[in-house]
Design an enzyme around this catalytic site. Structure first.
Site, mmCIF file in Angstrom:
data_model
loop_
_atom_site.group_PDB
_atom_site.id
_atom_site.type_symbol
_atom_site.label_atom_id
_atom_site.label_comp_id
_atom_site.label_asym_id
_atom_site.label_seq_id
_atom_site.Cartn_x
_atom_site.Cartn_y
_atom_site.Cartn_z
ATOM 1 N N TYR A 1 -7.053 -43.729 -25.736
ATOM 2 C CA TYR A 1 -6.042 -44.032 -24.713
ATOM 3 C C TYR A 1 -5.112 -42.817 -24.605
ATOM 4 C CZ TYR A 1 -2.113 -46.744 -22.625
ATOM 5 O OH TYR A 1 -1.079 -47.213 -21.828
ATOM 6 N N SER B 1 -1.146 -51.465 -14.612
ATOM 7 C CA SER B 1 -0.349 -52.695 -14.591
ATOM 8 C C SER B 1 -0.286 -53.312 -13.211
ATOM 9 C CB SER B 1 1.065 -52.398 -15.088
ATOM 10 O OG SER B 1 1.721 -51.523 -14.187
ATOM 11 N N LYS C 1 -9.212 -44.094 -21.534
ATOM 12 C CA LYS C 1 -8.218 -44.577 -20.567
ATOM 13 C C LYS C 1 -7.315 -43.385 -20.319
ATOM 14 C CE LYS C 1 -4.533 -48.109 -20.079
ATOM 15 N NZ LYS C 1 -3.572 -47.291 -19.371
ATOM 16 N N GLU D 1 -0.598 -45.051 -8.873
ATOM 17 C CA GLU D 1 -0.121 -44.529 -7.592
ATOM 18 C C GLU D 1 -0.928 -43.345 -7.100
ATOM 19 O OE1 GLU D 1 1.494 -44.763 -10.422
ATOM 20 O OE2 GLU D 1 2.894 -43.102 -10.748
#
Lengths: 300, 300, 300, 300
Positions: free
Chosen positions: A137, A211, A167, A195
């Site tokens: 991650y 999220s 990730k 985004e």
């Protein structure tokens, strides 16, 4: 549904006293699978306030997610901690509860500076769960560990035979590109900056984890589908709406407390407030953002 | 011995497998009190690799330090964690083991941005040990939490009646000055940047806490004594030697692994290697630094 | 008057159209010498908005300062530019106008990364004015050039025989200490962070240079005098008042525009507004700060 | 040739004494147009070491580029300086020499903090050349000015009627996306981070401007063409090769000195060394990179 994977980084349900509330996990899974078309979750990550939880709480949560998701969703359990021992304990536990995979971020109290140290660390965690698929991650904005991901994954299969991917929650897209171009095809690079997902996909990411997919999963599935059909105009249109929502939210200080309350307002789930040190979101802020959400996004 | 306090931030003794080695704590206390003239320790802090330890390990260590130091040294136990629950558990335990005080750093996973949030957080920790003197541990270079200490301590006695001071490990000396000038005299500001201690003292610090005092305590006691006698030339002379040692050590990448091995080499104690993610120090590096140490500093 | 030097970093007088206004320089010199007891100026530095001026304007200003200050004040002319050619031209001009010394900051468009490159650069500037005493102006927060000053000055007399010292506007006091301890006694280290001057003096600085000494010179002369008499309590008292003023000003966004207007309000001089990109200060802001100034500081 | 624009950010030719060498500009234009298929240049930008030049040198260079390129290439002249006066002088000059457009970066000595201040500044520059198409040059990694570009361009046509777009040399792709989605179609957003151009295009950029297009223009034209045909796999293949080259170059400290020498070695042009503070590239470094270049990229 696209071949590329969409993963929701889940919030941790709390009651009004900020204690873990397992009863919401079943409904949460129903919401994600049925309303959002999301088939994978990343549990106990940043969005899940993982490091604000005790090890015992993280176990309870991971267990409940695995049991309730069984057959419905893939569950990746984040077991990263500041302490290697805690991470190993969580990794072992992830085997017991039949998690689909584990993920580990770099610890960031005493910051390591070399890929070599990070690989040794990750190997030690994986060795406690040697059968479980393993993700690194990468989230330098949180950890302050700026070792390029490409250096971390170079030769990592020698140390971690179950290594499965990254990730990638960073904005260095040359690093992402070099990960993609230097890796075996079975590894997955899941982009984690919601985004600018479209940019990550263009650079070769195999999916997305974030999220906002808790409440925008069904729209982002369409973004991904458009991308896969090479309809960049359509993909960009959805990406721009997501940006507009986040840009609007930023006016209200879009931290995890705000994000969680937006999820509550949009989904109707009762995930509660965040835990300290995150402050709860003033209700009017989340309401304004939820209103914007419904203006921008119609039913899926 | 000066009125101003000198506190050693202790290393955590490990065996060769990086497991906690309680047997060295007694000899460590003897070394600090008898060889270095140090009468206070800051346990389970940054130097102690605290967040690389499990909660259980931190309890074991704190207990052993309190028992063995009883009557010989003051023991401040750092109970800061990423998780409020863990910190509260350690704070409660600190009462049981009769620690002299506790200290708490800002959590830094989901970074708080306001003094208000940090005060609420610290209050929650203190409320688990409402009788224990309480220090805020300000170390923005580690935590990335850049709320000025002066804003954290403003009015904090309303929230934490046992508030006692700040371990100020920062380089913003205007902030330190404003802490000093705005505080009641019974609060202590212990400066935590060893290489510029003299500057902290000039700005009004009440003492010093740091890792190099493990092996330079007796010389830094002289620095403090010279400062208190207004003999700045002498104080500066010692400060410059400390800087020369650290400047030399920096050529070898002076991280915690190097620092710990220098302590081993200088003191003869067996504190072992550091734990991952910190890498052990190549022996020749520590030896070169220890050699420099003995060139610069004669017996006290 | 103390042996240690106090230098005002001067503002550049503009008229209401933001054009250079030479007519105020005479009165400015009278104000500094007579009201503030300041005997040295640092012209065309950061406070003087130097890089917002053209080369021609900087020459005009430097010339006027040297002519009007002749016999009354020491004038150090900052000749740092982004372009080496411009700096060399200003250095040559500084000789013609009989400046007392020049100073040069690191250029910071294409950022150099090594002390070696910076030394070569400084040498090239000095070679255009080989007789003029030369100061290196170390201000990493502005330039983003984080090469330690100690590395810049190591062996610099071989390259710049007229090297005279450093205007040290940084907060790394170990770096300052190592500059002081490794340098010949005739070099001067003038500390440039006003709000923590006392810390710089404790670490061995030979004086101070800063913008607030334009209106606080007489009080800071007292701070320095107290320091030289080893009366740290008195020195600290003045330092704390300076900090209180700056802390108060920070509430109004204490940038150069605010600072300049405070100087106008306190001194009665007509130094005008700042030039773009600095925005002018709302009058009420400067008035509030000036009021605080008069509350904190009585006539000298 | 694609509709999307490809712009080379040109190097400034120097002779062996680091003096401007105008004689290479004609051959340079031939090389770009004939060998690289590049039809636009961005002159006196970062790659051109603009702020290391005097105003007089920048004029000479801009004039020569405009004269020699006349009818062959579009010339955008960067007129950004630290001083507004200098920028205005260069803007006026750009009109005289019939430049096609000007561009301006944020000044970064006294750093502005608001979009409002930056807009006022840009307006003042444009007002000196009110007929020339105007680009804002957004490059926060150089300037340290982190005002989002979307805030700079919001409503800017009211202040700068000739506003035409942004050279967007940043990695915040949400900011780029919001620029694109909020702007009239006639504005251009030219992406300036070569190693992740594909991501910029995906987010809606109208073209590319960068230093590597001096020697990779013909291959990047193919990348752009593939992108426009929605052949992302092919576009990504070229992007990955560019990344591999830059990744390799980074091992040699890929700064402007290295970059310029690679251009010399690849093109056969005689652009000379860089000027201080940039250090010249050791010949073997550039040779190794040029070798890699020829391994990765065959004739176009």
């Amino acid at each position: 549904m696209a071949d590329k994977k969409l993963v929701a980084a889940t919030f941790t349900p709390f009651d009004s006293k900020c204690e873990v509330n397992l009863s919401q996990i079943g409904p949460y899974i129903d919401y994600l699978t049925k309303k959002q078309g999301v088939k994978s979750v990343f549990v106990n990550g940043t969005t899940g306030e993982s490091l604000s939880l005790s090890v015992a709480e993280r176990k309870m949560l991971a267990k409940e997610w695995c049991e309730k998701a069984n057959g419905k969703m893939e569950v990746i359990v984040h077991v990263g901690c500041m302490s290697l021992k805690d991470s190993q304990e969580l990794a072992k536990h992830a085997v017991e509860i039949k998690a689909d995979a584990i993920a580990v971020m770099a610890p960031f109290f005493l910051k390591l500076k070399t890929a070599e140290a990070l690989k040794l660390y990750l190997q030690e965690v994986s060795s406690a769960a040697p059968v479980l698929p393993f993700y690194y991650y990468h989230i330098p904005a949180i950890t302050g560990v700026h070792v390029p991901a490409r250096d971390v994954i170079a030769g990592i299969q020698e140390l971690i035979p179950v290594f499965r991917g990254v990730k990638f929650s960073g904005t260095d897209l040359m690093d992402l590109g070099q990960c993609v171009s230097s890796s075996p095809p079975q590894w997955s690079f899941l982009y984690g900056v919601d985004e600018q997902l479209l940019a990550g996909l263009a650079m070769g990411a195999d999916g997305a984890v974030g999220s906002t997919y808790n409440y925008l999963g069904c729209h982002v599935n369409k973004l991904i589908a458009a991308f896969e059909k090479h309809d960049l105009d359509q993909a960009r249109k959805i990406q721009f709406k997501l940006q507009e929502l986040l840009g609007f939210a930023t006016n209200f200080g879009f931290d995890l407390g705000v994000n969680k309350q937006v999820m509550n307002d949009v989904s109707g789930l009762l995930l509660g407030p965040p835990r300290l040190p995150v402050m709860p979101c003033p209700p009017t802020h989340a309401q304004a953002i939820a209103k914007k959400y419904f203006e921008l996004f119609t039913e899926c």
